[in-house]
Each structure stands twice: as C-alpha cells, then as structure tokens.
Design a protein around this motif. Sequence first.
Motif, PDB file in Angstrom:
ATOM      1  N   ILE A  36       8.291   0.862 -10.859  1.00 44.78           N
ATOM      2  CA  ILE A  36       7.611  -0.194 -10.159  1.00 44.78           C
ATOM      3  C   ILE A  36       7.851  -1.581 -11.478  1.00 44.78           C
ATOM      4  O   ILE A  36       7.799  -1.394 -12.457  1.00 44.78           O
ATOM      5  CB  ILE A  36       5.954  -0.249 -10.185  1.00 44.78           C
ATOM      6  N   LYS A  46       0.977  -1.068  -0.101  1.00 42.85           N
ATOM      7  CA  LYS A  46       0.094   0.053  -0.021  1.00 42.85           C
ATOM      8  C   LYS A  46       0.851   1.065   0.023  1.00 42.85           C
ATOM      9  O   LYS A  46       0.751   2.013   1.012  1.00 42.85           O
ATOM     10  CB  LYS A  46      -0.917  -0.077   0.964  1.00 42.85           C
ATOM     11  N   ASN A  47       1.861   1.308  -0.785  1.00 48.70           N
ATOM     12  CA  ASN A  47       2.634   2.450  -1.125  1.00 48.70           C
ATOM     13  C   ASN A  47       3.888   2.589  -0.073  1.00 48.70           C
ATOM     14  O   ASN A  47       4.271   3.658  -0.264  1.00 48.70           O
ATOM     15  CB  ASN A  47       1.941   3.773  -1.290  1.00 48.70           C
ATOM     16  N   ALA A  96      -2.456  -2.768  -2.364  1.00 47.88           N
ATOM     17  CA  ALA A  96      -1.580  -3.060  -3.420  1.00 47.88           C
ATOM     18  C   ALA A  96      -0.262  -3.356  -3.167  1.00 47.88           C
ATOM     19  O   ALA A  96       0.376  -2.858  -2.046  1.00 47.88           O
ATOM     20  CB  ALA A  96      -1.323  -1.754  -4.189  1.00 47.88           C
ATOM     21  N   ALA A 155       9.739  -2.447  -6.532  1.00 53.18           N
ATOM     22  CA  ALA A 155      10.187  -1.354  -7.288  1.00 53.18           C
ATOM     23  C   ALA A 155      11.600  -1.161  -7.120  1.00 53.18           C
ATOM     24  O   ALA A 155      12.460  -1.674  -6.299  1.00 53.18           O
ATOM     25  CB  ALA A 155       9.622   0.067  -6.531  1.00 53.18           C
ATOM     26  N   GLN A 180       3.956  -4.152  -4.260  1.00 54.90           N
ATOM     27  CA  GLN A 180       4.689  -3.547  -5.456  1.00 54.90           C
ATOM     28  C   GLN A 180       6.154  -3.885  -5.397  1.00 54.90           C
ATOM     29  O   GLN A 180       6.473  -3.775  -4.080  1.00 54.90           O
ATOM     30  CB  GLN A 180       4.346  -2.074  -5.846  1.00 54.90           C
ATOM     31  N   ARG A 199       3.558  -5.893  -9.686  1.00 52.38           N
ATOM     32  CA  ARG A 199       2.479  -5.402  -8.695  1.00 52.38           C
ATOM     33  C   ARG A 199       1.364  -6.675  -8.773  1.00 52.38           C
ATOM     34  O   ARG A 199       1.324  -7.455  -9.744  1.00 52.38           O
ATOM     35  CB  ARG A 199       1.976  -4.143  -9.567  1.00 52.38           C
ATOM     36  N   GLU A 200       0.699  -6.844  -7.512  1.00 55.36           N
ATOM     37  CA  GLU A 200      -0.335  -7.640  -7.392  1.00 55.36           C
ATOM     38  C   GLU A 200      -1.169  -6.753  -6.481  1.00 55.36           C
ATOM     39  O   GLU A 200      -0.853  -6.049  -5.880  1.00 55.36           O
ATOM     40  CB  GLU A 200      -0.009  -8.942  -6.689  1.00 55.36           C
ATOM     41  N   THR A 201      -2.760  -7.100  -6.490  1.00 58.19           N
ATOM     42  CA  THR A 201      -3.508  -6.502  -5.602  1.00 58.19           C
ATOM     43  C   THR A 201      -4.234  -7.623  -4.894  1.00 58.19           C
ATOM     44  O   THR A 201      -4.641  -8.549  -5.357  1.00 58.19           O
ATOM     45  CB  THR A 201      -4.513  -5.579  -6.594  1.00 58.19           C
ATOM     46  N   LYS A 227       1.297 -12.032  -1.412  1.00 73.49           N
ATOM     47  CA  LYS A 227      -0.178 -12.117  -1.880  1.00 73.49           C
ATOM     48  C   LYS A 227      -0.849 -13.170  -1.013  1.00 73.49           C
ATOM     49  O   LYS A 227      -2.002 -13.075  -0.577  1.00 73.49           O
ATOM     50  CB  LYS A 227      -0.385 -12.154  -3.243  1.00 73.49           C
ATOM     51  N   ILE A 271       6.383 -10.798  -4.425  1.00 75.59           N
ATOM     52  CA  ILE A 271       5.130 -10.431  -4.371  1.00 75.59           C
ATOM     53  C   ILE A 271       4.181 -11.316  -4.155  1.00 75.59           C
ATOM     54  O   ILE A 271       2.846 -11.337  -3.350  1.00 75.59           O
ATOM     55  CB  ILE A 271       4.855  -9.495  -5.540  1.00 75.59           C
ATOM     56  N   ARG A 276       8.690 -10.237  -8.710  1.00 72.38           N
ATOM     57  CA  ARG A 276       7.656 -11.145  -8.626  1.00 72.38           C
ATOM     58  C   ARG A 276       7.327 -12.253  -7.621  1.00 72.38           C
ATOM     59  O   ARG A 276       6.321 -12.542  -7.277  1.00 72.38           O
ATOM     60  CB  ARG A 276       7.333 -11.559 -10.329  1.00 72.38           C
TER      61      ARG A 276
END
Length: 597
Positions: free
Chosen positions: A538, A490-491, A529, A533, A531, A541-543, A518, A514, A511
């Motif tokens: 970035i 979340k940033n 979110a 980076a 990420q 990314r995954e959500t 998840k 992440i 990858r």
Amino acid sequence: MDPKYIRNFSIIAHIDHGKSTLADRLLEVTGTVSLREMKEQLLDDMDLERQRGITIKANSVSMRVKHEGQEYELNLIDTPGHVDFQYEVSRSLTCCEGALLLVDAFQGVEAQTVANAYNAIEHDLEIVPVLNKIDLTHARPDEVKEEIEHTLGLDATEAIGCSAKTGLNCDQVIKAVIDRIPPPTGDPKAPLQAMVFDSVYDEFRGAIIFVRVMNGTVKKGARIKFLQAGTEHDVVELGQKTPKRTAKPSLSAGQVGYMVCNIKSLGQVHIGDTVTVARGEQAKALPGYEEPKRMVFCGLYPSDGQDFETLREALGKLQVNDPSFVFEPETSDALGFGFRCGFLGLLHMEIVQQRLEQEADIDLVQTAPNVTYKIQKKDGEWLEVHTPTRVPEMGEIEEFQQPIVRVSFVMPAEYVGGIMKLCADRRGIFVRQEYLSPTRVMLVYDIALAEVVYDLHDKLKSTTKGYGTMDYELRGYEPGDLVRMDILVKNERVDALSIVCDRRDADTRGRAVIKKLKQEIPRHMFEVALQAAIGTRIIARETISAMRKNVTAKCYGGDISRKRKLWEKQKEGKKRMKSIGQVDIPQKAFLAVLETG
Ligand code: GDP
Ligand code: MG
C-alpha cells in the motif's frame, strides 16, 4: 496528358500557417472554382475538419492552367499536417515531385514546419519556400527567411512572399510550381503501377480510392489487382477531383485521380498498396505498405448503460470511415459494458470521441489514456498490453518496456529554461538545442510516450504562454522502471482506475487519486478505506469515516416538501452510482479521478 505538362505537389505547413486558405486561393486563381462557387476551405471536406481547422485525411484536387501558351495539369495533394497521421503524410509525399513549404511570415518556423520539411527532404522533393501572411503589418519575412535557411538548410533567397488571404502574389506561387517543381517521370505505355495514397467512404459507392499512377495507363472498365491485398476489382468509374469528382476515360503515368471499384469497406483498402492489372504483364509492388500503428488506447463507456448497443453501432460506422481506429468490447466493474479503443495518437483519440458525441449523440465516459506496453514474463513469453489491468503481477515480470518518442519543441528563447525543467521532471533525455534565430530555439528530447500522453502538450502551452509548439516521432521501445498501480475501495480493486506509471511517480499519483476519491464518495453507514497499491504494497491511504446522522435531520422540523426534494435528489443520484463491494461510488467520482490523469 504528356507527363511533361503535369506537376504534382503538396503544401506543407505548421497548423494555422494558412495551408487551407492558400489551397482555396490557388483553386480560385486557376479558375478551377469560380468565385461564385467558392466556399471557404474547399479541401477540408469533413465537418469536423472545418470546425477544428485541421486536415485529417489526405485529399487531392486537379487544376488546369495555361502558362506561356501551354496547358498544364497541377495536382495539389493535401497531406494531414499532424504527427498522428504520419504514415498517411509519407504516402502523400511519395505521390509528389515537390512541395510548397508554407511558413507564416510573422510566426516563423515552428515544430511541424521542421518535421514536415525534413519529411519532404527525405522524399527527395523539390521544396519551394513560401512566406504567407505578408499582409500583416508585423510580418517579418526577412527574419523568417533566415530561420528557414538556418534550420532547414534550404535556400530561401527566392522564397515567395504572398498573402493567401488577399490573394497577393498567389499567381507567383502557381508560376513557381510550374517552373521549379520537376514533372513526373514514368511511362504511360509500361505495365500499370499506381500507388494508393488515400481512400474515403461514400455511402452509395463504397470505398473510393485515390491513386497516383507511376507507370502505365488505367481505363474505365479495366480489371485491376491490389498487389498487397491480393484482391481483384473492376474499375467502375475513374477520374479526377476538380474539386468535385469528375469522371474521365483514363488516367496515365504521372496523373493523380480516384477510382470507384465496388469495394464495400475501407478495411479492404490499404494505404500504400500498389494497383496493377489483373491480367497481362503486372508491375512490381511499390515499396512500403505498413499497418498503421495504434499508439494510444483508452476505454470508452456509455454514461447510460442502455446506450451500449448504440455505441457499438456508432463505433462500427466510424471504423468504416477510418480503419486506423480499432475497438473491442470490454467490461469494467466500475463502468459496466464498454469498449477498449486504439488510436494513432492523442489527436486522433480526441477526434474520434468528438465525432461519436456529435454524430451518435451518446454521452461518453472515457478512461485515462494509456500507451501500448511490451512485457516479457519470467517464463520468457512476450505480451503486448493495451490495458493496465492486463499487466501481470509484478513478480511475474522480467522486463517492462514502453514506447519512447523524440520530441522537438520550438519556442521563444526566454522559455528554454522552463521547457528544460518540464522535460527533466518527466525524465526526458536531452538530445540537442539549436538556435533558429537569435530569439527562437529548438529543443529536442527523448521522452516516454506515456509522459507526452499524460499532459506534455498542455504543460508546454502553459509554460510558454501558448508560444511553444511541439512534434514527436516514435523511436522504439525501451525498458523502464514501470509499475501497475491499483486503487482499492474497501479492499476491492477498482479496475477502471488502475494505471501504469513510473515507480518514482507512483506515490504522488496514488495520493492524488485517493484524495480526489475521498472528496467525491459520499459517506456510508460504515467506514470506507481508500488505498493505492503496487501489488500488495500500500503506497497511499485515506479513510472516509462513517455517517452518524440521517441526512434529513438537516432539514429542521416540518418542511416536508424540502425533505421530499432531497429524497428525490438522492434517488436520482443513486441511479448514477456504481457499487464496488458495498460501496456506492457516484460516476462523477470516476470522472473527477480520470480528470487528474
Ligand atoms: P491551416 O491550418 O494551415 O490550414 O491554416 P488556415 O488556412 O486554416 O489559416 C489559419 C488562419 O490564418 C485563418 O484564420 C486564416 O484566415 C488566416 N490566414 C491564412 N492566410 C492568411 C494571410 O495571408 N493573411 C492573414 N492575415 N491571415 C491569413
Ligand atoms: Mg487547414
């Protein structure tokens, strides 16, 4: 004792080739230890060494033996067989005139046989090849002799075949030590000059130092000086290990023994330092005292934050016994209060961690290990960085250097292709290939230490079905195409998850991390979110989508006890959550990620 009748030697071998067993047998054959007193592997004092069957610290034992009517003093100086402790190995070899090169007559020459033998040759030692385990029906002594001659250029025609297990020919080994290894040179009447090759900590007596007297004589009660450290001490007691500490009035040129000098901690003793007299004519310093190099670093955090002080105490205690290990406090948003620790290598790290868990009974979270990087900033300043989060922003970096090691692999010929691929995948640079025999091969590559630390040893074992062995030595630092990769939840950057890696691996590694996160982070009332980076770019990314229903909705209707259980479980889980921003991350998630490397 006339130096003519002294022999100082070590046994060098690849792990499991029988060094400790042979040492035991020699103690028995010489009557140093009676059968009744014999417990297996006397030289490996520390519990952990016994469990793992490896020697960490050098140690020595003095034996007396009658040979052709003359009494001889044989000093066996044990060396740690592992590369992590290379510096100590070198120091111990400096104290010897010869070495028994012990090779398993079935396994043959392995990576550490080669490394150790080269080391001994460099120290000008007389090398006596010994083939162990000839009691095994599948032993192949003749082929192994050829491997020794071929790889190491040593004459193996007079190699002794023995069995440390049954004792067969172990008397021959003693005879060879006396006949083939030269006596020490040195003048008992010259100014005192002794080399410190090891030290151990004793709760009651402080640091006990082990020395090899090169010249002169040291007596109980003498005032001595460490030339490197510049400190002076009184010799309260001195003697030899037989293998119990046995006090003596003096030690003179050629002899090996211990000294107790009221030294409070091992940190005050430098392996490789020279001892001379505090007053009167002083000897020159012997060559070479080096600070041990810490090559590998990681964060150690107590699983339970309340154990922080206990952990600090435990680390302090360990350091008293092992000054080559360093630590300093560190905080992580994700893991709380902990310590950044530096080790000589991977095995050293594993040993320290195991010791902490056993001796201090603390559950630990360990972050992914990393090596030391040297970074030159655009403004010209050089940094030495032990923590990925301390790596400056990419825009500020002029040059990013990493340690490179030369790795030697030994394996059956059919696995050569597999290992070559493994090294190529890790951007290793081929150095050479050598046939030890028609079926066994040595491969040498230069590879970044970071790759070795990451997973090379595990991969070697799986690629060669356990038959491959490896060893490495530091070559130096070289510029690399390296980046710091951060993980954002979340940033927000999660500090404990930042790593340094090759730019070309960043995508794959990012990858993987992440994906794992998840799986491990539960859903929240909002979208989360994840990420990876590099700087502001970035790369993955995954959500985690928002939660829709109350979790208790799963328990249909009225089963209240079941609901209560679920709530309790959640509360329990909550305790082991760390919050990053508004996101609760279970500690398990960090662990899972760290396991991926
Ligand atoms: P180190 O790692 O070199 O100190 O090896 P150890 O002395 O711990 O021996 C490794 C293993 O080999 C142990 O299980 C020993 O019992 C076994 N071993 C040692 N010497 C012999 C031998 O002469 N014959 C046989 N059959 N086994 C041996
Ligand atoms: Mg051993």
